[in-house]
Structures are given as C-alpha cells and as structure tokens.
Design a protein around this motif. Structure first.
Motif, PDB file in Angstrom:
ATOM      1  N   VAL A 183       0.865  -1.173   0.000  1.00  0.00           N
ATOM      2  CA  VAL A 183       0.000   0.000   0.000  1.00  0.00           C
ATOM      3  C   VAL A 183       0.906   1.228   0.000  1.00  0.00           C
ATOM      4  N   TRP A 184       0.799   2.024  -1.070  1.00  0.00           N
ATOM      5  CA  TRP A 184       1.615   3.230  -1.212  1.00  0.00           C
ATOM      6  C   TRP A 184       0.769   4.451  -0.886  1.00  0.00           C
ATOM      7  N   ALA A 199      -4.636  -1.983  -7.963  1.00  0.00           N
ATOM      8  CA  ALA A 199      -3.947  -2.278  -9.223  1.00  0.00           C
ATOM      9  C   ALA A 199      -3.572  -3.749  -9.300  1.00  0.00           C
ATOM     10  N   PHE A 200      -3.955  -4.422 -10.405  1.00  0.00           N
ATOM     11  CA  PHE A 200      -3.717  -5.851 -10.601  1.00  0.00           C
ATOM     12  C   PHE A 200      -2.663  -6.092 -11.683  1.00  0.00           C
ATOM     13  N   HIS A 201      -1.725  -6.962 -11.382  1.00  0.00           N
ATOM     14  CA  HIS A 201      -0.773  -7.421 -12.394  1.00  0.00           C
ATOM     15  C   HIS A 201      -1.459  -8.418 -13.336  1.00  0.00           C
ATOM     16  N   GLY A 202      -0.812  -8.702 -14.469  1.00  0.00           N
ATOM     17  CA  GLY A 202      -1.272  -9.746 -15.366  1.00  0.00           C
ATOM     18  C   GLY A 202      -0.587 -11.062 -15.033  1.00  0.00           C
ATOM     19  N   ALA A 214       5.690  -3.621  -7.912  1.00  0.00           N
ATOM     20  CA  ALA A 214       4.773  -2.794  -7.126  1.00  0.00           C
ATOM     21  C   ALA A 214       5.295  -1.378  -6.914  1.00  0.00           C
ATOM     22  N   GLU A 215       6.616  -1.212  -6.899  1.00  0.00           N
ATOM     23  CA  GLU A 215       7.194   0.089  -6.560  1.00  0.00           C
ATOM     24  C   GLU A 215       6.887   1.170  -7.579  1.00  0.00           C
ATOM     25  N   ARG A 216       6.515   0.785  -8.820  1.00  0.00           N
ATOM     26  CA  ARG A 216       6.275   1.827  -9.806  1.00  0.00           C
ATOM     27  C   ARG A 216       5.102   2.733  -9.422  1.00  0.00           C
ATOM     28  N   TRP A 217       4.186   2.262  -8.565  1.00  0.00           N
ATOM     29  CA  TRP A 217       3.037   3.077  -8.164  1.00  0.00           C
ATOM     30  C   TRP A 217       3.370   4.032  -7.023  1.00  0.00           C
ATOM     31  N   GLN A 218       4.557   3.917  -6.438  1.00  0.00           N
ATOM     32  CA  GLN A 218       4.903   4.769  -5.309  1.00  0.00           C
ATOM     33  C   GLN A 218       4.908   6.237  -5.708  1.00  0.00           C
ATOM     34  N   LEU A 229      -3.162   0.361  -3.707  1.00  0.00           N
ATOM     35  CA  LEU A 229      -3.057  -1.006  -3.188  1.00  0.00           C
ATOM     36  C   LEU A 229      -2.672  -1.927  -4.338  1.00  0.00           C
ATOM     37  N   VAL A 230      -1.552  -2.645  -4.184  1.00  0.00           N
ATOM     38  CA  VAL A 230      -1.063  -3.547  -5.234  1.00  0.00           C
ATOM     39  C   VAL A 230      -0.968  -4.961  -4.638  1.00  0.00           C
TER      40      VAL A 230
END
Length: 384
Positions: A183-184, A199-202, A214-218, A229-230
C-alpha cells in the motif's frame, strides 16, 4: 509482465442470459463421494458411447462440489493427457460443468470459458444450479452467472475506526498466509480522505520480483495524492481466471478493508486497474461491484463477465496496442469496447499505434487523469 504462454487461445465472450428469479429446489447428496453415470441431453455432443457395463444413469448437475481430495484438471479425459498448468480444484470448491462427459470423466468450465476434464467420481452434486436436461430455460447460463457473481463479490466492512485514528504517514506491507500486497501513500498527503486505486498485475513468471513491480506506483501515490493497493496472486495469474475460485479474491477483499482500517479512504473514490489478465479480472469485478469500483482502468482486456444487471455502471478507460497479437483491434479490442457500451458503461477507448500486448508507461498517467479528471463518455483516441 504477461507472457503469451499463459494466455493460450483467445478468450470467448459469454452470452448474456435472461434474468430469472429462482433456481429449482433440488436435494444435495450427503455422501462424501458419489459415483454415477450421466443421461446426456441431445443438445450436447457425445465423444464416445458409455460402456455397456455402465451403472444406472443419473442426471449431470450443472454445478458440482469437489469431494475429499484435490483434483488436477486435464486437457483431455484421460490421466495420460496433459495437465492444465496450475488448474487444481481444492476440496470443497464448487465447479461448473459443460454437460459433456466421456466415460467416467466430466468436462468443467472456467472463468473465461476455457474447458478441462476431471474424473466424475471426484465430485458430489451441488444443487443450486440445477442439472443439465431439466428443461429450465437458460439454466446453464444462469448457473454460470450465479457462480461468477459469488466469485467476484467484494464486501466493504462498514464499521471502521474514526478517520483521525487512521492516518499513517508511511506506506506499508500487508501479509496473510501466502498472499501479500503493498500500500503506497503520498509522502505529503493533503487533508481529508484519499482516493484508493487497486492495481492488478497480469500473468507472470513465478520467479518475478513483486516488489520491483509494485514500486512503480509509489511515485503516482504522491503525484496524484492517492493511496495505491497492489496485491499479488499466489499462482502465475489470478485463481479466478485459472480455476474459477476466489482465494485471491478473498485476500483482495481483506487487503481493501485493511487499507480502509489504517488509512482514511474516500469510499466514493475507489478505482480498479489491471493489465491483461489483471484487466479481465478488474473489469469483471467493476461490473459486479459498481457501487464500490466507480471507475475501471484497463489495458489489454481479454474478456469480462457481466454477472447481473445493475443500474450503476462503472466509467471505463480502456487501452490496446494496434500490434497486440493476443487481443487484436478487430478480434477483441473493439468488440469488447462495444459490448461495454451496450451494457451502458461510459468508455474512453485508446488505440496505441505500434504498441503490442505489453503495457506502455504512458497508460498509467492517461488512466489516472481519466479517473481523477471528471466524467468522460464514449470517446476514442488514436495515439502514437
């Protein structure tokens, strides 16, 4: 992020069934495992005739429950055929049947209408969906719709601490058994509740670095003043897509509510985002829970399920690449857009010239601008 090897054939689109108000009342078996043969309706193809020594015929239920042992699903009705990767049904799982059998085997359906085979003796009847050949109009589609609705439902906990007690200033990690999520939060948050992006990965390789993904959303959390939330699936993709079950969904529900317990979240501003398999899951969840996910931000959506009519419809930002070999512009992209618009969803649709199946970094900014920038309905963009 989404290797083609995990996608297989292009997903089909589910037909829209007629809404009815009830299911037939049928008794459930009390035995641990029931052995039975099947009376096949004429509408279903028969691969081979049942052996002459078959036991007295019984109707095949549309929904079965896994018995005492886990079941590996196979590509063909034989233990010597190829296993479907990661498609294992656990004891107690409810599965959907297509109506086809082959000797002692039954064909099962999954979220994107992919099919597989398992021994019929591994299951017990599950009565809520009725049985094939009962004459109930559109019964198979309704059984599918009911199961999908249960698998996609998200419940928001209503009783949370006062917002003043829920304002951590730092991002955090959630862990529950084999599942995890990040959670960022903004480094310098504005006063008041934050919008929440899930956000969901494929589909992904099993040795990937989830934290790096996950860090790209920070940076987006701070730039857009949102909470992000990833979550991560346990298998190579979401179990809803693999087995039509919801263990991943249970964790997603848990993670959303844990985030709402620890952070002051604006429940009227929760959006859901996904890429490829994550987009198919996100779009299906938004349609099932439009009162929670008001906006869906999806890239390379292969399919979705609309589980029930609803007066609420999510706003949708949808993006594809013109060179996507899995979900082509005319075979998947535009038909999926048109189907969403037919359902009543406002859709902003973008085709990225020269892009393939993999997400482009520009998608994230465009999608977040759409979500936070106000209503946009039924527009189309062609980007280079």
């Amino acid at each position: 992020m989404n290797p083609a090897a995990w996608h297989g054939q292009r997903p089909s689109q589910m037909p829209m069934p007629v809404r009815v108000s009830h299911f037939p009342q049928v008794p459930q078996s009390t035995s641990a495992v029931t052995h039975y043969r099947v009376v096949r309706p004429a509408a279903y193809p028969v691969r081979t005739a049942a052996p002459a020594h078959a036991s007295p015929p019984t109707r095949l239920w549309r929904m079965l429950r896994v018995g005492a042992a886990a079941v590996q699903v196979m590509e063909e009705p034989s233990m010597q055929s190829k296993r479907l990767p990661w498609v294992v049904q656990q004891p107690g799982d409810v599965v959907l049947t297509s109506g086809r059998t082959h000797g002692d085997w039954v064909e099962l359906l999954f979220a994107h209408l992919r099919k597989g085979w398992a021994p019929l003796s591994s299951f017990v009847p599950h009565g809520l969906g009725g049985y094939h050949g009962d004459g109930l109009y559109d019964g198979a589609n309704r059984a599918i719709r009911q199961h999908q609705s249960e698998m996609q439902h998200i419940h928001l906990e209503p009783n949370l601490p006062e917002p003043a007690l829920r304002a951590p200033s730092k991002s955090f990690h959630l862990q529950k058994e084999a599942w995890q999520a990040y959670v960022w939060l903004p480094e310098l948050a504005s006063p008041g509740p934050l919008p929440l992006l899930v956000a969901f990965h494929g589909s992904r390789p099993m040795d990937w670095d989830f934290l790096s993904f996950a860090e790209r959303w920070q940076k987006d959390a701070s730039a857009y003043q949102i909470a992000v939330l990833v979550p991560e699936s346990v298998g190579p993709t979401w179990d809803y897509l693999l087995t039509c079950q919801r263990r991943d969904m249970d964790f997603i529900e848990y993670a959303i509510n844990q985030t709402r317990c620890q952070v002051s979240i604006d429940d009227q501003q929760i959006a859901i985002m996904g890429m490829s398999d994550g987009a198919s899951l996100a779009m299906s969840m938004a349609l099932r829970n439009p009162g929670i996910f008001r906006t869906a931000l999806v890239q390379a959506t292969g399919f979705f399920h609309d589980t029930a009519p609803d007066t609420l419809k999510p706003r949708v930002y949808m993006e594809y690449g013109t060179e996507d070999k899995l979900f082509g512009p005319d075979t998947v992209a535009r038909p999926t857009r048109d189907r969403l618009r037919d359902l009543g969803c406002p859709v902003e649709f973008a085709m990225i010239d020269g892009a393939g199946h993999m997400v482009q970094e520009e998608f994230f900014g465009a999608a977040l601008d759409f979500w936070l920038g106000g209503p946009v309905a039924n527009t189309e963009k062609f980007k280079k």
